[in-house]
Design a protein around this motif. Structure first.
Motif, PDB file in Angstrom:
ATOM      1  N   UNK A  80     -44.961 -15.828  15.385  1.00 15.17           N
ATOM      2  CA  UNK A  80     -46.309 -14.856  15.576  1.00 15.17           C
ATOM      3  C   UNK A  80     -47.541 -15.601  14.935  1.00 15.17           C
ATOM      4  N   UNK A  81     -48.634 -15.117  15.516  1.00 13.97           N
ATOM      5  CA  UNK A  81     -49.878 -15.524  14.897  1.00 13.97           C
ATOM      6  C   UNK A  81     -50.084 -16.724  15.593  1.00 13.97           C
ATOM      7  N   UNK A  82     -51.429 -17.211  15.415  1.00 19.79           N
ATOM      8  CA  UNK A  82     -51.796 -18.486  15.864  1.00 19.79           C
ATOM      9  C   UNK A  82     -53.392 -18.684  15.460  1.00 19.79           C
ATOM     10  N   UNK A  83     -53.484 -19.769  14.776  1.00 23.26           N
ATOM     11  CA  UNK A  83     -55.010 -20.152  14.650  1.00 23.26           C
ATOM     12  C   UNK A  83     -55.651 -19.078  13.664  1.00 23.26           C
ATOM     13  N   UNK A  84     -56.671 -18.346  14.420  1.00 22.01           N
ATOM     14  CA  UNK A  84     -57.531 -17.407  13.620  1.00 22.01           C
ATOM     15  C   UNK A  84     -56.547 -16.053  13.433  1.00 22.01           C
ATOM     16  N   UNK A  85     -55.580 -15.760  14.175  1.00 30.46           N
ATOM     17  CA  UNK A  85     -54.768 -14.874  14.054  1.00 30.46           C
ATOM     18  C   UNK A  85     -53.805 -14.614  13.051  1.00 30.46           C
ATOM     19  N   UNK A  86     -54.476 -13.887  11.844  1.00 30.88           N
ATOM     20  CA  UNK A  86     -53.236 -13.818  10.471  1.00 30.88           C
ATOM     21  C   UNK A  86     -52.138 -13.284  11.082  1.00 30.88           C
ATOM     22  N   UNK A  87     -51.047 -13.620  10.494  1.00 34.72           N
ATOM     23  CA  UNK A  87     -49.801 -13.165  10.848  1.00 34.72           C
ATOM     24  C   UNK A  87     -48.970 -12.936   9.734  1.00 34.72           C
ATOM     25  N   UNK A  88     -48.014 -12.218   9.479  1.00 35.75           N
ATOM     26  CA  UNK A  88     -47.145 -11.902   8.355  1.00 35.75           C
ATOM     27  C   UNK A  88     -45.529 -11.757   8.618  1.00 35.75           C
ATOM     28  N   UNK A  89     -44.974 -12.599   7.921  1.00 36.04           N
ATOM     29  CA  UNK A  89     -43.182 -12.753   8.296  1.00 36.04           C
ATOM     30  C   UNK A  89     -42.830 -11.617   7.013  1.00 36.04           C
ATOM     31  N   UNK A  90     -41.960 -10.687   7.408  1.00 30.09           N
ATOM     32  CA  UNK A  90     -41.348 -10.117   6.199  1.00 30.09           C
ATOM     33  C   UNK A  90     -39.677 -10.380   6.262  1.00 30.09           C
ATOM     34  N   UNK A  91     -39.385 -11.016   5.252  1.00 28.43           N
ATOM     35  CA  UNK A  91     -37.750 -11.498   5.198  1.00 28.43           C
ATOM     36  C   UNK A  91     -37.043 -10.286   4.250  1.00 28.43           C
ATOM     37  N   UNK A  92     -36.299  -9.666   4.951  1.00 26.56           N
ATOM     38  CA  UNK A  92     -35.482  -8.489   4.407  1.00 26.56           C
ATOM     39  C   UNK A  92     -34.047  -9.164   4.129  1.00 26.56           C
ATOM     40  N   UNK A  93     -33.863  -9.071   2.797  1.00 31.09           N
ATOM     41  CA  UNK A  93     -32.616  -9.460   2.182  1.00 31.09           C
ATOM     42  C   UNK A  93     -32.193  -8.644   0.831  1.00 31.09           C
ATOM     43  N   UNK A  94     -30.760  -8.592   0.897  1.00 31.44           N
ATOM     44  CA  UNK A  94     -30.312  -7.891  -0.549  1.00 31.44           C
ATOM     45  C   UNK A  94     -30.814  -8.504  -1.847  1.00 31.44           C
ATOM     46  N   UNK A  95     -31.171  -7.481  -2.548  1.00 31.72           N
ATOM     47  CA  UNK A  95     -31.405  -8.279  -3.986  1.00 31.72           C
ATOM     48  C   UNK A  95     -30.411  -9.003  -4.586  1.00 31.72           C
ATOM     49  N   UNK A  96     -29.218  -8.491  -4.714  1.00 31.82           N
ATOM     50  CA  UNK A  96     -27.969  -9.177  -5.661  1.00 31.82           C
ATOM     51  C   UNK A  96     -26.817  -8.985  -4.634  1.00 31.82           C
ATOM     52  N   UNK A  97     -25.773  -9.586  -5.115  1.00 34.00           N
ATOM     53  CA  UNK A  97     -24.678  -9.496  -4.489  1.00 34.00           C
ATOM     54  C   UNK A  97     -24.442 -10.407  -3.213  1.00 34.00           C
TER      55      UNK A  97
END
Length: 103
Positions: A66-83
């Motif tokens: 996602x995103x390129x050069x002038x286009x800011x992008x965000x990656x959201x990594x979902x994961x468990x806190x513990x366990x």
């Protein structure tokens, strides 16, 4: 839009989405098929479910879709806190976060 290995037209769905034909379907829900060469420069956000189960190279590949050069992008990594999350998985996630923060 939804694309996965059992959708007969998954390639077409993903290609249409990547081409920007997503005005009425602004969200693409996909399996890791997006890791295999899909380029989404017009997208600005990607959510990775169960990110702790991916290797470091896969996480970088997915983040780079996602995103390129002038286009800011965000990656959201979902994961468990513990366990379920091992120390190794936590280190991989930290490495991706550190790499992203330094850019």
């Amino acid at each position: 839009s939804v694309a996965h290995g059992r959708v007969p037209n998954a390639g077409r769905v993903v290609a249409d989405f990547a081409a920007g034909d997503n005005a009425t379907k602004p969200i693409l829900l996909a399996t890791t098929l997006v890791e295999n060469g899909l380029d989404l420069p017009k997208c600005n956000t990607i959510f990775i479910q169960d990110a702790h189960k991916f290797g470091l190279a896969s996480l970088h590949q997915l983040r780079g879709r996602v995103g390129r050069g002038d286009r800011r992008a965000v990656a959201i990594f979902l994961h468990p806190r513990f366990g379920e999350r091992t120390a190794t998985a936590a280190a991989r996630l930290a490495a991706v976060a550190d790499a992203d923060a330094s850019t």
